[in-house]
Design a protein around this motif. Structure first.
Motif, PDB file in Angstrom:
ATOM      1  N   GLU A  86      28.415  47.709  42.566  1.00 60.89           N
ATOM      2  CA  GLU A  86      29.550  47.168  41.834  1.00 60.89           C
ATOM      3  C   GLU A  86      30.871  47.656  42.423  1.00 60.89           C
ATOM      4  OE1 GLU A  86      31.355  47.045  37.261  1.00 60.89           O
ATOM      5  OE2 GLU A  86      29.377  47.906  37.666  1.00 60.89           O
ATOM      6  N   ALA A  87      30.947  48.945  42.722  1.00 57.72           N
ATOM      7  CA  ALA A  87      32.163  49.499  43.304  1.00 57.72           C
ATOM      8  C   ALA A  87      32.417  48.908  44.687  1.00 57.72           C
ATOM      9  CB  ALA A  87      32.064  51.014  43.378  1.00 57.72           C
ATOM     10  N   ALA A  88      31.357  48.761  45.489  1.00 55.10           N
ATOM     11  CA  ALA A  88      31.506  48.181  46.822  1.00 55.10           C
ATOM     12  C   ALA A  88      31.998  46.741  46.738  1.00 55.10           C
ATOM     13  CB  ALA A  88      30.170  48.248  47.559  1.00 55.10           C
ATOM     14  N   ALA A  89      31.498  45.980  45.749  1.00 55.66           N
ATOM     15  CA  ALA A  89      31.931  44.592  45.578  1.00 55.66           C
ATOM     16  C   ALA A  89      33.398  44.518  45.174  1.00 55.66           C
ATOM     17  CB  ALA A  89      31.063  43.900  44.526  1.00 55.66           C
ATOM     18  N   ARG A  90      33.849  45.448  44.342  1.00 53.15           N
ATOM     19  CA  ARG A  90      35.254  45.463  43.930  1.00 53.15           C
ATOM     20  C   ARG A  90      36.163  45.723  45.132  1.00 53.15           C
ATOM     21  NH1 ARG A  90      33.571  48.708  39.444  1.00 53.15           N
ATOM     22  NH2 ARG A  90      34.518  50.535  40.442  1.00 53.15           N
ATOM     23  N   ILE A  91      35.758  46.662  45.976  1.00 51.42           N
ATOM     24  CA  ILE A  91      36.567  46.974  47.157  1.00 51.42           C
ATOM     25  C   ILE A  91      36.613  45.786  48.108  1.00 51.42           C
ATOM     26  CG2 ILE A  91      36.698  48.426  49.213  1.00 51.42           C
ATOM     27  CD1 ILE A  91      35.519  50.696  47.510  1.00 51.42           C
ATOM     28  N   ALA A  92      35.469  45.126  48.321  1.00 46.29           N
ATOM     29  CA  ALA A  92      35.431  43.961  49.201  1.00 46.29           C
ATOM     30  C   ALA A  92      36.363  42.864  48.698  1.00 46.29           C
ATOM     31  CB  ALA A  92      34.002  43.436  49.310  1.00 46.29           C
ATOM     32  N   GLU A  93      36.377  42.647  47.382  1.00 42.04           N
ATOM     33  CA  GLU A  93      37.285  41.647  46.814  1.00 42.04           C
ATOM     34  C   GLU A  93      38.729  42.085  46.982  1.00 42.04           C
ATOM     35  OE1 GLU A  93      38.131  39.301  42.583  1.00 42.04           O
ATOM     36  OE2 GLU A  93      36.679  40.954  42.665  1.00 42.04           O
ATOM     37  N   ARG A  94      38.957  43.357  46.794  1.00 38.50           N
ATOM     38  CA  ARG A  94      40.329  43.873  46.857  1.00 38.50           C
ATOM     39  C   ARG A  94      40.950  43.658  48.229  1.00 38.50           C
ATOM     40  NH1 ARG A  94      43.346  48.131  44.568  1.00 38.50           N
ATOM     41  NH2 ARG A  94      45.458  47.311  44.604  1.00 38.50           N
ATOM     42  N   VAL A  95      40.186  43.844  49.282  1.00 37.03           N
ATOM     43  CA  VAL A  95      40.739  43.706  50.630  1.00 37.03           C
ATOM     44  C   VAL A  95      40.527  42.307  51.203  1.00 37.03           C
ATOM     45  CG1 VAL A  95      40.426  46.171  51.074  1.00 37.03           C
ATOM     46  CG2 VAL A  95      38.664  44.567  51.816  1.00 37.03           C
TER      47      VAL A  95
END
Length: 215
Positions: free
Chosen positions: A118-127
């Motif tokens: 979940e955290a990795a997906a949030r970062i991918a969306e963020r960048v």
């Protein structure tokens, strides 16, 4: 050119303001020699938690060399470096398996860093790389590779960020995203050291001109 990005209005949770309270980076009287040429000498700096520093100057003056010395990857010709806190380095070397899809390549490091899906997906969306996760890394553009490297850095959880020309290949919207990420990291008490020949805007960011220390 990298696709335009928008900064999400509801960003992922960030560490609290004391998350990196012990972070520190200090260099005393550094000198760097490349071949027979002394790039700079008597260069000192001191950064504590929450500080950001722009290493400025044209290409070839020693910005990358200084970053590598501060990161412990190169020995200085003279001087000492002291660090407190983990380091995350972003430079021209993309530490991702170019034969893998981007999602799998980043997933390897996410597991190493203890980052959940979940955290990795949030970062991918963020960048702005969430739509590229099925694309092999070798097919990514310069800007896309830079954003992938930023995702890797943001997921690392390191107190000290060292970024060597992080704006290369990025458009204005992507540049703004990088500035926000760095500002949030410093707001959480982290340290950011940014080597760039391009302008970068961060609240309270100090500036060190490498040519001022030319030998």
């Amino acid at each position: 050119m990298a696709a335009a990005l928008s900064i999400p209005s509801d960003p992922p949770a960030q560490p609290g303001p004391m998350a990196y309270a012990n972070a520190a980076l200090e260099a005393r009287d550094l000198a760097c020699r490349r071949g027979e040429r002394l790039l700079f000498a008597k260069l000192s700096l001191r950064l504590k938690h929450g500080d950001a520093l722009h290493l400025a100057g044209p290409n070839g003056v020693g910005k990358s060399s200084l970053i590598r010395i501060l990161a412990g990857l190169s020995r200085p010709f003279a001087g000492t470096v002291e660090r407190t806190g983990d380091i995350a380095l972003l430079d021209e070397r993309l530490a991702l398996d170019t034969h893998l899809p981007l999602g799998r390549a980043l997933g390897f490091w996410a597991r190493c860093d203890g980052l959940d899906d979940e955290a990795a997906a949030r970062i991918a969306e963020r960048v702005g790389i969430d739509g590229l996760l099925d694309v092999p890394v070798r097919y990514l553009s310069t800007g896309q590779r830079r954003r992938a490297a930023l995702a890797r850095m943001a997921g690392r959880g390191a107190a000290i960020w060292m970024l060597d020309e992080p704006l290369n290949g990025l458009d204005a919207a992507s540049t703004a995203m990088v500035e926000v990420l760095i500002a949030e990291h410093c707001g959480a008490g982290g340290i950011a050291l940014v080597a760039s020949h391009q302008p970068i805007r961060l609240p309270g960011m100090a500036r060190l001109s490498i040519p001022d220390y030319a030998a």
